[in-house]
Design a protein around this motif. Sequence first.
Motif, short mmCIF file in Angstrom:
data_model
loop_
_atom_site.label_atom_id
_atom_site.label_comp_id
_atom_site.label_asym_id
_atom_site.label_seq_id
_atom_site.Cartn_x
_atom_site.Cartn_y
_atom_site.Cartn_z
N ILE A 92 0.86 -1.18 0.00
CA ILE A 92 0.00 0.00 0.00
C ILE A 92 0.90 1.24 0.00
CG2 ILE A 92 -1.73 1.29 1.28
CD1 ILE A 92 -2.72 -1.39 2.39
N ALA A 93 0.88 1.95 -1.10
CA ALA A 93 1.65 3.19 -1.22
C ALA A 93 0.71 4.36 -0.96
CB ALA A 93 2.26 3.30 -2.62
N LEU A 94 1.17 5.30 -0.16
CA LEU A 94 0.33 6.42 0.21
C LEU A 94 -0.10 7.23 -1.02
CD1 LEU A 94 -1.00 8.13 2.40
CD2 LEU A 94 1.13 9.42 2.56
N TRP A 95 0.81 7.47 -1.96
CA TRP A 95 0.46 8.26 -3.13
C TRP A 95 -0.63 7.59 -3.95
CZ3 TRP A 95 0.67 6.67 -8.12
CH2 TRP A 95 1.42 5.52 -8.40
N ARG A 96 -0.53 6.26 -4.10
CA ARG A 96 -1.52 5.54 -4.89
C ARG A 96 -2.88 5.56 -4.18
NH1 ARG A 96 0.88 0.57 -6.56
NH2 ARG A 96 1.43 1.64 -8.45
N LEU A 97 -2.87 5.36 -2.88
CA LEU A 97 -4.11 5.40 -2.10
C LEU A 97 -4.77 6.76 -2.20
CD1 LEU A 97 -6.04 4.03 -0.08
CD2 LEU A 97 -4.52 4.84 1.73
N MET A 98 -3.97 7.84 -2.11
CA MET A 98 -4.53 9.18 -2.18
C MET A 98 -5.09 9.47 -3.58
SD MET A 98 -4.30 10.47 0.74
CE MET A 98 -3.61 11.85 1.56
#
Length: 187
Positions: A92-98
Amino acid sequence: MASLTGRVRALRTAVGRITLAPVLVRLGIFLAALVGLLLAYPAEVVAGQALGALVVVAVLPALAPRRFWPTFAALVTVAGWLLATDMYDRPIALWRLMVVAVALYLTHTLCALVALLPYDAVVDPELIVRWLTQAAGVLLATSVFGVLLLELARAGGNADGWQAVTVAGLLIALAVTAMLAWLLRRR
Protein backbone atom coordinates in the motif's frame (compact mmCIF):
# COMPACT_ATOMS: atom_id res chain seq x y z
CA MET A 1 -42.75 2.10 -36.82
CA ALA A 2 -43.94 5.62 -35.99
CA SER A 3 -42.64 5.16 -32.43
CA LEU A 4 -39.18 4.24 -33.69
CA THR A 5 -39.15 7.18 -36.09
CA GLY A 6 -40.18 9.49 -33.25
CA ARG A 7 -37.38 8.20 -31.04
CA VAL A 8 -34.77 8.62 -33.75
CA ARG A 9 -35.99 12.16 -34.40
CA ALA A 10 -35.87 12.98 -30.67
CA LEU A 11 -32.34 11.55 -30.41
CA ARG A 12 -31.19 13.61 -33.40
CA THR A 13 -32.69 16.75 -31.86
CA ALA A 14 -31.02 16.01 -28.51
CA VAL A 15 -27.62 15.46 -30.12
CA GLY A 16 -27.99 18.74 -31.97
CA ARG A 17 -28.71 20.63 -28.75
CA ILE A 18 -25.85 19.25 -26.60
CA THR A 19 -23.66 22.01 -25.17
CA LEU A 20 -19.98 21.93 -24.31
CA ALA A 21 -20.09 22.23 -20.49
CA PRO A 22 -22.07 19.04 -19.75
CA VAL A 23 -19.88 17.15 -22.25
CA LEU A 24 -16.69 18.38 -20.55
CA VAL A 25 -17.99 17.43 -17.12
CA ARG A 26 -18.87 13.96 -18.44
CA LEU A 27 -15.37 13.70 -19.91
CA GLY A 28 -14.03 14.58 -16.45
CA ILE A 29 -16.15 11.79 -14.96
CA PHE A 30 -14.74 9.31 -17.46
CA LEU A 31 -11.13 10.38 -16.85
CA ALA A 32 -11.46 10.37 -13.06
CA ALA A 33 -13.10 6.94 -13.05
CA LEU A 34 -10.51 5.54 -15.46
CA VAL A 35 -7.56 6.88 -13.44
CA GLY A 36 -9.02 5.39 -10.27
CA LEU A 37 -9.56 2.03 -11.93
CA LEU A 38 -6.11 1.91 -13.53
CA LEU A 39 -4.35 2.74 -10.27
CA ALA A 40 -6.48 0.43 -8.16
CA TYR A 41 -6.00 -2.71 -10.23
CA PRO A 42 -2.65 -4.51 -10.44
CA ALA A 43 -0.66 -4.03 -13.63
CA GLU A 44 -0.98 -7.73 -14.49
CA VAL A 45 -4.76 -7.39 -14.67
CA VAL A 46 -4.80 -4.07 -16.51
CA ALA A 47 -2.30 -5.26 -19.13
CA GLY A 48 -4.51 -8.23 -19.95
CA GLN A 49 -8.00 -8.40 -21.37
CA ALA A 50 -9.50 -6.49 -18.46
CA LEU A 51 -8.52 -3.10 -19.87
CA GLY A 52 -11.53 -3.00 -22.18
CA ALA A 53 -13.87 -3.90 -19.34
CA LEU A 54 -12.33 -1.20 -17.14
CA VAL A 55 -12.84 1.40 -19.89
CA VAL A 56 -16.50 0.35 -20.16
CA VAL A 57 -16.88 0.65 -16.37
CA ALA A 58 -15.39 4.17 -16.58
CA VAL A 59 -17.72 5.18 -19.43
CA LEU A 60 -20.93 4.04 -17.70
CA PRO A 61 -21.08 6.75 -14.98
CA ALA A 62 -20.34 9.42 -17.59
CA LEU A 63 -23.26 8.25 -19.73
CA ALA A 64 -25.77 7.67 -16.93
CA PRO A 65 -24.78 9.62 -13.79
CA ARG A 66 -28.26 9.49 -12.26
CA ARG A 67 -28.40 5.71 -12.24
CA PHE A 68 -26.51 2.94 -10.45
CA TRP A 69 -23.34 3.29 -12.56
CA PRO A 70 -21.35 5.74 -10.39
CA THR A 71 -21.80 3.41 -7.42
CA PHE A 72 -20.93 0.44 -9.60
CA ALA A 73 -17.72 2.12 -10.81
CA ALA A 74 -16.74 2.93 -7.21
CA LEU A 75 -17.36 -0.65 -6.11
CA VAL A 76 -15.33 -2.02 -9.02
CA THR A 77 -12.49 0.36 -8.10
CA VAL A 78 -12.53 -0.74 -4.47
CA ALA A 79 -12.64 -4.38 -5.57
CA GLY A 80 -9.57 -3.75 -7.71
CA TRP A 81 -7.76 -2.18 -4.76
CA LEU A 82 -8.59 -5.16 -2.57
CA LEU A 83 -7.54 -7.56 -5.32
CA ALA A 84 -4.21 -5.80 -5.75
CA THR A 85 -3.38 -5.64 -2.05
CA ASP A 86 -4.70 -9.05 -0.98
CA MET A 87 -4.20 -11.40 -3.91
CA TYR A 88 -1.26 -9.75 -5.70
CA ASP A 89 0.46 -8.59 -2.48
CA ARG A 90 1.03 -5.09 -3.81
CA PRO A 91 2.25 -2.87 -0.97
CA ILE A 92 0.00 0.00 0.00
CA ALA A 93 1.65 3.19 -1.22
CA LEU A 94 0.33 6.42 0.21
CA TRP A 95 0.46 8.26 -3.13
CA ARG A 96 -1.52 5.54 -4.89
CA LEU A 97 -4.11 5.40 -2.10
CA MET A 98 -4.53 9.18 -2.18
CA VAL A 99 -4.87 9.33 -5.98
CA VAL A 100 -7.45 6.51 -5.99
CA ALA A 101 -9.40 8.28 -3.22
CA VAL A 102 -9.23 11.59 -5.13
CA ALA A 103 -10.41 9.86 -8.32
CA LEU A 104 -13.32 8.23 -6.49
CA TYR A 105 -14.37 11.53 -4.95
CA LEU A 106 -14.05 13.44 -8.22
CA THR A 107 -16.09 10.82 -10.02
CA HIS A 108 -18.75 11.08 -7.33
CA THR A 109 -18.90 14.87 -7.18
CA LEU A 110 -18.79 15.34 -10.96
CA CYS A 111 -21.63 12.83 -11.32
CA ALA A 112 -23.60 14.90 -8.83
CA LEU A 113 -22.90 18.04 -10.84
CA VAL A 114 -23.79 16.57 -14.23
CA ALA A 115 -26.92 14.97 -12.81
CA LEU A 116 -28.16 18.50 -12.16
CA LEU A 117 -27.23 19.77 -15.61
CA PRO A 118 -29.45 19.05 -18.59
CA TYR A 119 -27.52 17.98 -21.66
CA ASP A 120 -28.36 21.27 -23.36
CA ALA A 121 -27.61 23.58 -20.41
CA VAL A 122 -25.74 26.80 -20.99
CA VAL A 123 -23.46 26.91 -17.97
CA ASP A 124 -21.42 29.79 -16.70
CA PRO A 125 -17.84 28.50 -16.33
CA GLU A 126 -17.74 30.10 -12.87
CA LEU A 127 -20.24 27.48 -11.67
CA ILE A 128 -17.92 24.63 -12.63
CA VAL A 129 -14.91 26.44 -11.18
CA ARG A 130 -16.72 26.98 -7.86
CA TRP A 131 -17.80 23.33 -7.82
CA LEU A 132 -14.25 22.13 -8.45
CA THR A 133 -12.84 24.60 -5.91
CA GLN A 134 -15.18 23.24 -3.27
CA ALA A 135 -14.17 19.69 -4.22
CA ALA A 136 -10.49 20.67 -3.99
CA GLY A 137 -11.07 22.03 -0.48
CA VAL A 138 -12.70 18.80 0.61
CA LEU A 139 -9.89 16.77 -0.94
CA LEU A 140 -7.20 18.90 0.70
CA ALA A 141 -8.79 18.63 4.14
CA THR A 142 -9.27 14.89 3.72
CA SER A 143 -5.68 14.40 2.57
CA VAL A 144 -4.30 16.35 5.52
CA PHE A 145 -6.39 14.32 7.96
CA GLY A 146 -5.37 11.09 6.26
CA VAL A 147 -1.65 11.87 6.43
CA LEU A 148 -1.95 12.99 10.05
CA LEU A 149 -3.75 9.77 10.96
CA LEU A 150 -1.11 7.73 9.14
CA GLU A 151 1.65 9.48 11.06
CA LEU A 152 -0.26 8.85 14.26
CA ALA A 153 -0.28 5.14 13.43
CA ARG A 154 3.45 5.14 12.68
CA ALA A 155 4.12 6.87 16.00
CA GLY A 156 2.43 3.95 17.76
CA GLY A 157 4.95 1.58 16.21
CA ASN A 158 2.87 -1.57 16.71
CA ALA A 159 -0.45 -3.05 15.65
CA ASP A 160 -2.25 -0.96 18.25
CA GLY A 161 -1.33 2.15 16.25
CA TRP A 162 -3.60 1.05 13.42
CA GLN A 163 -6.43 0.56 15.89
CA ALA A 164 -5.88 4.10 17.18
CA VAL A 165 -6.02 5.44 13.63
CA THR A 166 -9.24 3.55 12.97
CA VAL A 167 -10.85 4.92 16.12
CA ALA A 168 -9.61 8.45 15.36
CA GLY A 169 -10.97 8.22 11.80
CA LEU A 170 -14.33 7.01 13.05
CA LEU A 171 -14.48 9.85 15.58
CA ILE A 172 -13.72 12.39 12.85
CA ALA A 173 -16.39 10.89 10.60
CA LEU A 174 -18.87 10.98 13.49
CA ALA A 175 -18.02 14.63 14.24
CA VAL A 176 -18.46 15.64 10.59
CA THR A 177 -21.78 13.78 10.40
CA ALA A 178 -23.02 15.43 13.60
CA MET A 179 -21.96 18.85 12.31
CA LEU A 180 -23.78 18.30 9.00
CA ALA A 181 -26.91 17.10 10.82
CA TRP A 182 -26.79 20.18 13.05
CA LEU A 183 -26.41 22.48 10.03
CA LEU A 184 -29.30 20.75 8.28
CA ARG A 185 -31.61 21.14 11.30
CA ARG A 186 -30.58 24.77 11.67
CA ARG A 187 -32.02 25.59 8.27
